[in-house]
Motif scaffolding. Structure first.
Motif, PDB file in Angstrom:
ATOM      1  N   GLU A 150     -71.555 103.294  62.142  1.00 33.35           N
ATOM      2  CA  GLU A 150     -71.203 104.634  61.700  1.00 33.35           C
ATOM      3  C   GLU A 150     -70.534 105.426  62.816  1.00 33.35           C
ATOM      4  O   GLU A 150     -69.553 106.122  62.580  1.00 33.35           O
ATOM      5  CB  GLU A 150     -72.427 105.378  61.202  1.00 33.35           C
ATOM      6  CG  GLU A 150     -72.049 106.712  60.576  1.00 33.35           C
ATOM      7  CD  GLU A 150     -73.170 107.298  59.773  1.00 33.35           C
ATOM      8  OE1 GLU A 150     -74.065 107.899  60.396  1.00 33.35           O
ATOM      9  OE2 GLU A 150     -73.145 107.178  58.541  1.00 33.35           O
ATOM     10  N   SER A 160     -62.671 103.595  49.364  1.00 31.04           N
ATOM     11  CA  SER A 160     -63.547 104.350  50.270  1.00 31.04           C
ATOM     12  C   SER A 160     -64.318 105.403  49.478  1.00 31.04           C
ATOM     13  O   SER A 160     -64.092 106.598  49.609  1.00 31.04           O
ATOM     14  CB  SER A 160     -62.723 105.004  51.377  1.00 31.04           C
ATOM     15  OG  SER A 160     -62.136 104.034  52.190  1.00 31.04           O
ATOM     16  N   LYS A 176     -73.527 107.604  49.098  1.00 31.82           N
ATOM     17  CA  LYS A 176     -74.127 106.882  50.222  1.00 31.82           C
ATOM     18  C   LYS A 176     -75.644 107.056  50.220  1.00 31.82           C
ATOM     19  O   LYS A 176     -76.387 106.077  50.324  1.00 31.82           O
ATOM     20  CB  LYS A 176     -73.532 107.399  51.530  1.00 31.82           C
ATOM     21  CG  LYS A 176     -74.165 106.831  52.769  1.00 31.82           C
ATOM     22  CD  LYS A 176     -73.556 107.421  54.015  1.00 31.82           C
ATOM     23  CE  LYS A 176     -74.289 106.893  55.229  1.00 31.82           C
ATOM     24  NZ  LYS A 176     -73.650 107.231  56.473  1.00 31.82           N
ATOM     25  N   THR A 197     -69.465 107.553  50.144  1.00 28.94           N
ATOM     26  CA  THR A 197     -69.706 108.655  51.062  1.00 28.94           C
ATOM     27  C   THR A 197     -70.582 109.712  50.390  1.00 28.94           C
ATOM     28  O   THR A 197     -70.797 109.668  49.177  1.00 28.94           O
ATOM     29  CB  THR A 197     -68.379 109.310  51.495  1.00 28.94           C
ATOM     30  OG1 THR A 197     -67.698 109.767  50.319  1.00 28.94           O
ATOM     31  CG2 THR A 197     -67.487 108.336  52.245  1.00 28.94           C
ATOM     32  N   PRO A 254     -67.947 103.965  54.286  1.00 28.63           N
ATOM     33  CA  PRO A 254     -67.120 104.413  53.155  1.00 28.63           C
ATOM     34  C   PRO A 254     -66.561 103.276  52.292  1.00 28.63           C
ATOM     35  O   PRO A 254     -66.416 103.428  51.084  1.00 28.63           O
ATOM     36  CB  PRO A 254     -65.985 105.186  53.826  1.00 28.63           C
ATOM     37  CG  PRO A 254     -66.574 105.669  55.112  1.00 28.63           C
ATOM     38  CD  PRO A 254     -67.521 104.577  55.548  1.00 28.63           C
TER      39      PRO A 254
END
Length: 126
Positions: free
Chosen positions: A122, A25, A32, A28, A57
């Motif tokens: 999301e 993950s 991202k 982010t 993530p």
């Protein structure tokens, strides 16, 4: 929207999903944002239409429009290969993708449904 080449009219969209190596993950924050920019750059350079993108993530959803001359596997190779190379050259942290991916086709009838699904990803994760 129906597009055309010299010999064809088309409306081809591909829903592409892939994950980072070991499904960490790590996608982010700044990572991202950087990836979203890189995906848009790749699509523009290759003549593809990025209809929707969502970087989660631990995976990525892309909804890409393409002329019929581009095979779905070629589009995936472009997006994954070029994005990893560009990201790793520009930034200190590294991004590596697994070799696997999902690709599904969508025409005009289900385009809206796929776009809504990606946009809702999301909000479901929070």
């Amino acid at each position: 929207m129906v597009k055309s080449t010299r010999h064809a009219k088309y409306e081809l969209y591909y829903h592409i999903v892939f994950v980072p190596k070991y499904r960490r993950s790590q996608l982010t924050g700044k990572t991202k944002e950087r990836l979203e920019t890189i995906f848009a750059e790749i699509c523009e350079d290759k003549g593809l239409g990025l209809a929707e993108s969502e970087v989660m993530p631990d995976h990525v959803h892309l909804f890409i429009g393409s002329p019929p001359k581009n095979a779905p596997s070629l589009i995936v190779n472009w997006v994954k290969g070029i994005s990893a190379r560009k990201y790793n050259q520009r930034y200190d942290d590294r991004v590596k993708w697994t070799r696997s991916y999902y690709v599904g086709t969508a025409g005009s009838a289900s385009k809206g449904a796929v776009e809504r699904y990606i946009a809702e990803q999301e909000s479901d994760d929070e």
